[in-house]
Write a protein that holds these residues in place. Structure first.
Motif, PDB file in Angstrom:
ATOM      1  N   TRP A  70       5.806   9.930 -82.187  1.00  0.00           N
ATOM      2  CA  TRP A  70       6.172   8.889 -83.150  1.00  0.00           C
ATOM      3  C   TRP A  70       6.403   7.580 -82.436  1.00  0.00           C
ATOM      4  O   TRP A  70       6.769   7.530 -81.267  1.00  0.00           O
ATOM      5  CB  TRP A  70       7.368   9.276 -84.025  1.00  0.00           C
ATOM      6  CG  TRP A  70       8.697   9.487 -83.346  1.00  0.00           C
ATOM      7  CD1 TRP A  70       9.424   8.598 -82.631  1.00  0.00           C
ATOM      8  CD2 TRP A  70       9.489  10.678 -83.401  1.00  0.00           C
ATOM      9  NE1 TRP A  70      10.605   9.150 -82.226  1.00  0.00           N
ATOM     10  CE2 TRP A  70      10.677  10.430 -82.684  1.00  0.00           C
ATOM     11  CE3 TRP A  70       9.325  11.926 -84.006  1.00  0.00           C
ATOM     12  CZ2 TRP A  70      11.683  11.383 -82.540  1.00  0.00           C
ATOM     13  CZ3 TRP A  70      10.328  12.865 -83.844  1.00  0.00           C
ATOM     14  CH2 TRP A  70      11.488  12.593 -83.129  1.00  0.00           C
ATOM     15  N   VAL A  71       6.143   6.481 -83.143  1.00  0.00           N
ATOM     16  CA  VAL A  71       6.302   5.141 -82.589  1.00  0.00           C
ATOM     17  C   VAL A  71       7.083   4.297 -83.589  1.00  0.00           C
ATOM     18  O   VAL A  71       6.930   4.442 -84.801  1.00  0.00           O
ATOM     19  CB  VAL A  71       4.942   4.477 -82.285  1.00  0.00           C
ATOM     20  CG1 VAL A  71       4.221   5.215 -81.176  1.00  0.00           C
ATOM     21  CG2 VAL A  71       4.069   4.408 -83.532  1.00  0.00           C
ATOM     22  N   THR A  72       7.917   3.429 -83.082  1.00  0.00           N
ATOM     23  CA  THR A  72       8.741   2.578 -83.933  1.00  0.00           C
ATOM     24  C   THR A  72       7.974   1.326 -84.344  1.00  0.00           C
ATOM     25  O   THR A  72       6.970   0.962 -83.725  1.00  0.00           O
ATOM     26  CB  THR A  72      10.019   2.161 -83.189  1.00  0.00           C
ATOM     27  OG1 THR A  72       9.654   1.423 -82.013  1.00  0.00           O
ATOM     28  CG2 THR A  72      10.857   3.379 -82.807  1.00  0.00           C
ATOM     29  N   PRO A  73       8.447   0.624 -85.376  1.00  0.00           N
ATOM     30  CA  PRO A  73       7.840  -0.663 -85.732  1.00  0.00           C
ATOM     31  C   PRO A  73       7.830  -1.649 -84.569  1.00  0.00           C
ATOM     32  O   PRO A  73       6.936  -2.483 -84.476  1.00  0.00           O
ATOM     33  CB  PRO A  73       8.729  -1.148 -86.880  1.00  0.00           C
ATOM     34  CG  PRO A  73       9.228   0.109 -87.525  1.00  0.00           C
ATOM     35  CD  PRO A  73       9.461   1.048 -86.372  1.00  0.00           C
ATOM     36  N   ALA A  80       6.709   2.812 -71.954  1.00  0.00           N
ATOM     37  CA  ALA A  80       5.382   2.698 -71.345  1.00  0.00           C
ATOM     38  C   ALA A  80       4.707   1.403 -71.758  1.00  0.00           C
ATOM     39  O   ALA A  80       4.150   0.671 -70.923  1.00  0.00           O
ATOM     40  CB  ALA A  80       4.520   3.895 -71.749  1.00  0.00           C
ATOM     41  N   ILE A  81       4.749   1.109 -73.058  1.00  0.00           N
ATOM     42  CA  ILE A  81       4.124  -0.117 -73.572  1.00  0.00           C
ATOM     43  C   ILE A  81       4.801  -1.345 -72.980  1.00  0.00           C
ATOM     44  O   ILE A  81       4.143  -2.290 -72.506  1.00  0.00           O
ATOM     45  CB  ILE A  81       4.211  -0.149 -75.112  1.00  0.00           C
ATOM     46  CG1 ILE A  81       3.432   1.011 -75.739  1.00  0.00           C
ATOM     47  CG2 ILE A  81       3.731  -1.494 -75.644  1.00  0.00           C
ATOM     48  CD1 ILE A  81       1.979   1.048 -75.405  1.00  0.00           C
ATOM     49  N   PRO A 135      15.188  -5.843 -79.759  1.00  0.00           N
ATOM     50  CA  PRO A 135      14.033  -6.451 -80.422  1.00  0.00           C
ATOM     51  C   PRO A 135      12.735  -6.112 -79.715  1.00  0.00           C
ATOM     52  O   PRO A 135      12.731  -5.764 -78.526  1.00  0.00           O
ATOM     53  CB  PRO A 135      14.330  -7.968 -80.352  1.00  0.00           C
ATOM     54  CG  PRO A 135      15.217  -8.108 -79.165  1.00  0.00           C
ATOM     55  CD  PRO A 135      16.060  -6.862 -79.121  1.00  0.00           C
ATOM     56  N   PRO A 136      11.617  -6.206 -80.414  1.00  0.00           N
ATOM     57  CA  PRO A 136      10.318  -5.933 -79.777  1.00  0.00           C
ATOM     58  C   PRO A 136      10.078  -6.853 -78.597  1.00  0.00           C
ATOM     59  O   PRO A 136      10.538  -8.004 -78.571  1.00  0.00           O
ATOM     60  CB  PRO A 136       9.306  -6.189 -80.905  1.00  0.00           C
ATOM     61  CG  PRO A 136      10.093  -6.070 -82.169  1.00  0.00           C
ATOM     62  CD  PRO A 136      11.472  -6.551 -81.838  1.00  0.00           C
TER      63      PRO A 136
END
Length: 374
Positions: A46-49, A288-289, A368-369
């Motif tokens: 799963w990945v978050t927004p 990782a991203i 935050p992203p």
């Protein structure tokens, strides 16, 4: 022999994100991976927004022809007791299939690729790294997961850490009969913590697919815990009684307990190769991203690829994820006070399971992203 500016070993989310982030740098990049894509990858998935935002992925477009399960609730409990379900209202995460997600990210990366190609040799020659006596570059990036050969190059290979978390999982497409018998819901992943809090299991439905697994820091009892959990879930009707195939295993390092060096002269590690999985949850896609995006910015600005020039990458990692402690005990980062008998009570609390376990430990909603330019 083919010359590149950068060779990335590992075509998973970290490697493909780095390659894409370097597309405007004018550098010639090669990605090498031992497997052909699309490929199966052991992961709950799963990945978050925040991850989707950092990757500039439109969920609506991505979901066309691919699995993208919106998640609005979580069902959390301790094994042997009742679970607590929390409704977050909005979409707080997405379920993905790694075989699709990783292939999508790699396909977006416009660089040269050598897939289904194992790294058999890494040598140093006149300031360049030579791979398999075929390709050379002054900068080598390890993005090949826990067993990445580039991490071994830095003298830090598998088996040198007591805190390796081992996990086993199975993911399969349910038959209509299995889907009807499965009480787990797609928008509500289930997290079940081991009573000693040294790991947790999950039941995660993504459309017609079902993913079941368990991860612990004591590998020698992993199969026993998994078998007991699966039997309990079958008896309660949470999962079908007839599971196909074998459970596949994988391993990773928790961030606070990993001692892997992140950089050296002409070498840089990202993602699980660097041991960046969140200490509280073991989740590794977002780290990782983000590590790949931070690495890209450092590489673009570096005057050369010396360890000194690359050191700011390690500083950015510490600023983003915290400073690694060297005196912590092995295992998932669970506060000592939670390991007392109060744990079973807290795991029945809607407030604790929602605000602490889900939103803080698993979703990191307060963070935050990370944008591409940092």
């Amino acid at each position: 022999m083919e010359y590149y500016d950068i060779i990335i070993v590992g075509a998973g989310p970290a490697g493909s994100t780095l390659a894409r982030a370097l597309e405007d740098s004018g550098k010639r990049v090669l990605i090498i991976d031992k497997q052909a894509f699309p490929r199966d990858k052991t992961c709950a998935g799963w990945v978050t927004p925040a991850v989707m935002a950092s990757l500039d992925i439109d969920p609506g477009k991505y979901s066309v022809g691919r699995t993208l399960q919106p998640i609005r609730r979580f069902r959390i409990g301790m094994m042997g007791q009742s679970a607590v379900e929390n409704d977050h209202g909005d979409i707080v995460s997405y379920g993905i299939r790694r075989c699709e997600f990783d292939d999508y990210l790699l396909d977006r990366a416009e660089c040269e690729k050598q897939l289904a190609t194992a790294v058999k040799s890494i040598n140093r020659n006149n300031g360049n790294w030579v791979i398999n006596d075929q390709w050379q570059a002054p900068l080598l990036v390890g993005a090949g997961g826990h067993f990445c050969p580039v991490a071994r190059l830095l003298g830090d290979g598998p088996g040198k850490h007591e805190t390796v978390v081992a996990a086993k999982e199975v993911e399969f497409e349910m038959t209509p009969e299995q889907a009807r018998a499965c009480e787990a819901r797609g928008d509500t992943p289930e997290l079940w913590f081991c009573r000693d809090l040294k790991g947790y299991a999950w039941v995660f439905r993504k459309g017609s697919y079902l993913n079941i697994g368990l991860g612990r820091e004591d590998n020698h009892r992993l199969s026993d815990h998994l078998e007991a959990f699966v039997e309990e879930m079958k008896q309660s009707g949470r999962i079908p009684s007839d599971l196909p195939g074998r459970f596949k295993g994988h391993a990773y390092l928790l961030y606070a307990h990993a001692n892997r060096p992140l950089v050296d002269d002409g070498v840089l590690l990202i993602g699980d190769a660097a041991g960046l999985a969140y200490t509280q949850s073991g989740e590794g896609i977002r780290p990782a991203i983000e590590s790949a995006l931070m690495a890209a910015n450092v590489i673009k600005a570096a005057p050369d690829y010396s360890a000194l020039s690359l050191q700011s990458y390690g500083e950015r990692i510490a600023e983003r994820f915290g400073t690694r402690a060297t005196d912590q005990q092995p295992g998932f980062e669970v506060p000592e006070w939670l390991k007392q008998p109060i744990a079973s009570t807290l795991m029945r609390s809607h407030w604790f399971t929602r605000k602490v376990v889900t939103e803080k430990w698993f979703l990191h909603q307060e963070v935050p992203p990370l944008e591409v330019a940092v």
